[in-house]
Design an enzyme around this catalytic site. Structure first.
Site, short mmCIF file in Angstrom:
data_model
loop_
_atom_site.label_atom_id
_atom_site.label_comp_id
_atom_site.label_asym_id
_atom_site.label_seq_id
_atom_site.Cartn_x
_atom_site.Cartn_y
_atom_site.Cartn_z
N GLU A 140 -1.26 -1.72 -5.68
CA GLU A 140 -2.46 -1.08 -6.18
C GLU A 140 -2.12 -0.15 -7.34
O GLU A 140 -1.11 0.56 -7.32
CB GLU A 140 -3.11 -0.26 -5.06
CG GLU A 140 -4.51 0.23 -5.39
CD GLU A 140 -5.18 0.89 -4.20
OE1 GLU A 140 -6.36 1.24 -4.30
OE2 GLU A 140 -4.50 1.05 -3.16
N ASP A 145 -3.28 1.67 6.79
CA ASP A 145 -2.37 1.29 5.72
C ASP A 145 -2.06 -0.21 5.75
O ASP A 145 -2.00 -0.86 4.69
CB ASP A 145 -1.07 2.09 5.83
CG ASP A 145 -1.31 3.58 5.66
OD1 ASP A 145 -2.27 3.95 4.98
OD2 ASP A 145 -0.53 4.37 6.24
N ASP A 148 0.86 -1.18 0.00
CA ASP A 148 0.00 0.00 0.00
C ASP A 148 0.90 1.23 0.00
O ASP A 148 1.64 1.47 0.95
CB ASP A 148 -0.92 0.01 1.23
CG ASP A 148 -1.80 1.25 1.28
OD1 ASP A 148 -2.71 1.36 0.45
OD2 ASP A 148 -1.54 2.12 2.14
#
Length: 415
Positions: A275, A356, A191
């Protein structure tokens, strides 16, 4: 696969003049050929072929009084400039037809001699790696090079670049075989953020160095000095180079940080999932400076090509996946949360999550599902996921540092 290796070059005064002439001639050929194609398109005439442009703008132009100085540089430089223009047009046409993935590519534009970055490209016909450690470039001479490491194979092409602060670099493209690392047991989801540069699914946090923020005080002083100089003066040119050097230091530090972090992640994990952030959209918000300072896109590109190089699995999770809304323990979707909420408790199971860390775990689970479903070629994943031996074009940036435990050897390969 193809990798790019950059080395610092130190040309002397005569060689700098020869390189400046080569930069100018390549730019003139590009602009002349581009002008011919634009005029033909405006007049409704057929597309001007590369063969015709090569005959008119290179071969015959050398015999005219206005373009006789084109003969002073290597013909390889001029022909390669025309090939680069063809590649730019090809990318533009494929982008219009939807055959090219990613952002839309615009048509080629004219080049200016006032551009701070100049470059020429050469193939193997115009370069030679000499035994004494220099690189011979046709009609330029033997360039002194700082060999920070060996080239793994004979180069297929060379790009000579002069950056905004006056540094010269030689960028070699080399065909190499993948360096497959031993299998690792762990997998990780990443992340990316601003408070912490990256949070891994195992809880590891990589802090944000904020290279640009730390250099802002000096940059402000240098830019103030630049703004006070008279335009066109020599003192203004000196002040501009000082600003460019400071920005180059920031970029070099950021790139080195990205290489170290990405190499360590690839070595320690068999599969890496990240991501697919909309960086271009975030760069239009109030967080633009921090997003640019983090350099997420460059970091993800490094992870992608290093995964291919070392035989790792790499996949991108779609940006629409609600990684910050789903509980990684029970899977309950608890809804969106503002950015200032860094910890939250699941409404279903009561688990307290770090925002996170929870997102990184969800990215890991979603990445596993994408790879297991065989969706490596969909928009959600990288084309390289699960394909460790696929031929890869050379990246814009140079290849990473050697693996730990291996000493860096100076010099050039025996060809």
């Amino acid at each position: 696969m193809q990798l790019r290796y950059n080395y610092r070059a130190y040309p002397n005064a005569a060689q700098r003049r020869a390189l400046a002439q080569a930069f100018g001639c390549a730019r003139v050929v590009w602009n002349d050929c581009l002008r011919d194609r634009k005029q033909a398109h405006a007049a409704g005439l057929p597309y001007v072929t590369s063969t015709e442009l090569s005959r008119l703008r290179i071969t015959q132009a050398k015999r005219t009084e206005e373009r006789a100085w084109l003969a002073d540089v290597s013909a390889v430089v001029l022909q390669q400039s025309l090939r680069d223009l063809d590649a730019a047009y090809k990318n533009f046409f494929e982008s219009l037809k939807g055959k090219r993935q990613g952002q839309k590519v615009g048509p080629p534009r004219y080049k200016s001699k006032k551009d701070t970055r100049q470059s020429i490209r050469l193939n193997t016909n115009a370069l030679t790696l000499t035994a004494n450690g220099t690189v011979y470039v046709a009609k330029v001479g033997d360039l002194e090079v700082t060999w920070s490491r060996r080239l793994p194979a004979a180069p297929t092409s060379l790009t000579v670049t002069k950056d905004s602060c006056g540094r010269y670099f030689l960028s070699f493209v080399v065909d190499t075989k993948p360096d497959i690392l031993p299998d690792a047991e762990s997998e990780t989801g990443i992340d990316l953020g601003l408070s912490a540069f990256a949070v891994l699914s195992d809880g590891t946090k990589i802090s944000t160095p904020r290279f640009l923020r730390r250099a802002e005080k000096k940059l402000k002083r240098l830019q103030r000095d630049l703004s006070r100089k008279q335009k066109g003066s020599k003192n203004r040119a000196k002040a501009r180079i000082k600003v460019a050097r400071q920005h180059a230091r920031v970029a070099d530090r950021r790139r080195d940080f990205h290489h170290q972090a990405s190499t360590q992640i690839i070595r320690d994990n068999q599969a890496v999932y990240v991501e697919n952030l909309a960086v271009s959209g975030l760069c239009r918000t109030r967080l633009a400076k921090s997003v640019h300072d983090a350099g997420w896109s460059a970091f993800v590109r490094m992870l992608e090509y290093k995964a291919v190089k070392h035989g790792r699995t790499f996949a991108k999770v779609d940006r629409a996946f609600p990684s910050s809304q789903v509980c990684s323990a029970c899977g309950f979707r608890d809804g969106p949360k503002p950015l200032h909420v860094r910890e939250w408790a699941c409404g279903a199971c009561g688990t307290v999550h770090d925002r996170d860390h929870n997102a990184a775990r969800n990215v890991l689970f979603e990445g596993r599902r994408i790879v297991a479903a065989g969706r490596a070629k969909t928009q959600n994943a990288s084309w390289s996921a699960g394909k460790t031996r696929t031929k890869v074009p050379a990246q814009r940036g140079e290849a990473g540092s050697p693996r730990k435990g291996q000493t860096t050897q100076a010099g050039i390969p025996s060809l």
